[in-house]
Design an enzyme around this catalytic site. Structure first.
Site, mmCIF file in Angstrom:
data_model
loop_
_atom_site.group_PDB
_atom_site.id
_atom_site.type_symbol
_atom_site.label_atom_id
_atom_site.label_comp_id
_atom_site.label_asym_id
_atom_site.label_seq_id
_atom_site.Cartn_x
_atom_site.Cartn_y
_atom_site.Cartn_z
ATOM 1 N N SER A 43 -27.634 -8.038 8.930
ATOM 2 C CA SER A 43 -28.832 -7.593 8.207
ATOM 3 C C SER A 43 -29.345 -8.653 7.241
ATOM 4 O O SER A 43 -30.533 -8.684 6.937
ATOM 5 C CB SER A 43 -28.539 -6.308 7.431
ATOM 6 O OG SER A 43 -28.334 -5.255 8.324
ATOM 7 N N HIS A 83 -23.204 -4.746 15.511
ATOM 8 C CA HIS A 83 -24.626 -4.886 15.842
ATOM 9 C C HIS A 83 -24.813 -5.345 17.284
ATOM 10 O O HIS A 83 -23.870 -5.803 17.921
ATOM 11 C CB HIS A 83 -25.283 -5.916 14.913
ATOM 12 C CG HIS A 83 -25.311 -5.481 13.486
ATOM 13 N ND1 HIS A 83 -25.748 -6.285 12.464
ATOM 14 C CD2 HIS A 83 -24.952 -4.307 12.910
ATOM 15 C CE1 HIS A 83 -25.656 -5.630 11.324
ATOM 16 N NE2 HIS A 83 -25.174 -4.431 11.565
HETATM 17 ZN ZN LIG Z 1 -25.086 -3.113 10.015
#
Ligand SMILES: [Zn+2]
Length: 449
Positions: free
Chosen positions: A85, A413
């Protein structure tokens, strides 16, 4: 080659020249940037079915379907192809790809100006709203510059210490993360208040924020999960409050649906759908605002996918969304309730999930629940309470995912392209397949006009 990018650039230049030659200064455009953390394309598809009204024959489209304009490539500046992120938010906030973990700095650790900072330099009001700590990777990357996302205290310090033309960077912060502001070594809440910021330290005091600048820190760490919260639409409510407070001046507003990602890491589908419903609510509020204020541009995207969510799993051609709608708590809270239960644990399971269990399924849960533990060979060897809880959470999720035919490939992810949604003034610049850095570059051009 005449690429779409160069076409946009020449159109942008032409537009700027045209405005100059006509002697008309374009009205400043307010920018609303919404990020669904971890919201890969399968999440918006899943949400369409989750939000569908089963009483009608058609499957209704969602607000995401209405706003869709394109896709974005999320790979980070290192060689991993799968972003975190921090790198993704830095790409979206600065237009520069960086390595995973980096917040608002390039690969050489050099700070890069963010959209929010550029907006403040143009005299805009600036605001950030998130359900995570407001110092978390995504908001952090819009208003701080540190080597690693774990430096929450340093990020909070920078929100106060770094000024733009002598002014504070941020006029409004709403979210979690109070512990990074009220610390033993420094009390940033006190410092902000001394400089005129209104402050609310929990959700009940929210109404005390009646003017800018303001600071609302509603939880020590992240805010409660939407599915377990007494305020399941807390992102929508904070977004409404932010729009009320921002008023009429041009503004830059970042809204992050932070916890879609956390539910994805947990592989918890009911948790993820509750976060999506809250984001849907926030988007409807924002879309209505843009309809009333045509000098506003809203861009919505995800930083990456999380969990490898699939609609259908294990070779079964079905997704039991009705059962997902019946789940009333995250697997984490279901496990807590089961561990606190005695002989009535099956009743509690049924209340929280609406799912009847086969005998084998009952046994798979029962072996982790102390008051109903099976004796003999089936009893767990584990006595560490945290390990027992972890095993029970995993078993709850296994049952829910199997029953509903929900698939997951990872607890981390994923690297597929994410969707881009845009609405309002200039939304057409975000169509097609973009690099995530192009989103920031187009938005910087809005300020340059
Ligand atoms: Zn994450």
């Amino acid at each position: 080659m005449f690429s779409a990018g160069s076409l946009y650039r020449s159109l942008g230049l032409f537009g700027a020249l045209f405005a100059q030659s006509a002697g008309v200064a374009a009205a400043p455009v307010s920018i609303i940037f919404v990020i669904g953390d971890g919201m890969g394309p399968s999440y918006t598809t899943a949400y369409r079915y989750f939000a569908d009204d089963p009483a009608t024959a058609d499957i209704e489209t969602s607000v995401f379907d209405e706003l869709l304009v394109g896709m974005a490539r999320t790979y980070p500046g290192d060689s991993t192809l799968v972003t975190d992120s921090a790198a993704a938010a830095t790409a979206l906030s600065t237009g520069v790809k960086t390595r995973n973990g980096a917040i608002g700095v390039d690969e050489h650790h050099k700070p890069v100006q963010t959209l929010l900072e550029a907006a403040k330099a143009r005299g805009y009001q600036t605001a950030m709203v998130a359900t995570s700590p407001i110092t978390h990777a995504t908001p952090g990357s819009f208003a701080a510059h540190v080597g690693h996302r774990s430096e929450n205290n340093e990020i909070a310090d920078q929100y106060f210490d770094q000024r733009i033309d002598g002014r504070f960077k941020l006029d409004l912060l709403l979210g979690g993360g109070r512990q990074y502001f009220e610390r033993k070594d420094r009390n940033l809440v006190k410092e902000f208040r001394k400089h005129g910021y209104a402050f609310a330290g929990d959700w009940q005091q929210r109404h005390k924020l009646k003017r800018l600048p303001a600071l609302g820190l509603f939880a020590p760490e992240g805010m409660p999960s939407a599915l377990d919260s007494e305020q399941p639409l807390r992102l929508q409510q904070m977004t409404e409050q932010a729009l009320d407070l921002l008023g009429k001046k041009p503004f830059f507003l970042l809204v992050e649906a932070s916890q879609i990602d956390w539910c994805g890491h947990a592989n918890d589908i009911a948790c993820a759908m509750a976060e999506m419903r809250d984001m849907d609510g926030a988007l409807r509020v924002l879309k209505a605002y843009v309809d009333k204020h045509p000098d506003t541009l809203m861009v919505v995207t995800a930083d990456h996918g999380t969990g490898g969510l699939s609609i259908g799993a294990n070779g079964v051609y079905d997704w039991d969304v009705a059962s997902i709608r019946g789940i009333k708590a995250t697997a984490n809270r279901i496990a807590d309730q089961l561990l606190a239960a005695d002989e009535n644990w099956q009743e509690i399971w049924l209340q929280l999930t609406g799912m009847n269990l086969s005998e084998a399924e009952q046994r798979s849960l029962q072996r982790w629940i102390p008051h109903s533990r099976l004796s003999g060979e089936d009893a767990p060897q584990q006595h560490n309470p945290a390990a027992v809880k972890g095993a029970l959470v995993a078993q709850v999720l296994t049952l829910i995912n199997k029953r509903t035919h929900t698939g997951w490939t990872t607890s981390g992810h994923t690297g597929e392209d994410v969707q881009v949604f845009a609405y309002g003034k200039g939304h057409e610049h975000f169509a097609g397949n973009l690099n995530n850095t192009d989103i920031a570059k187009h938005l910087f051009r809005v300020f340059a006009k």
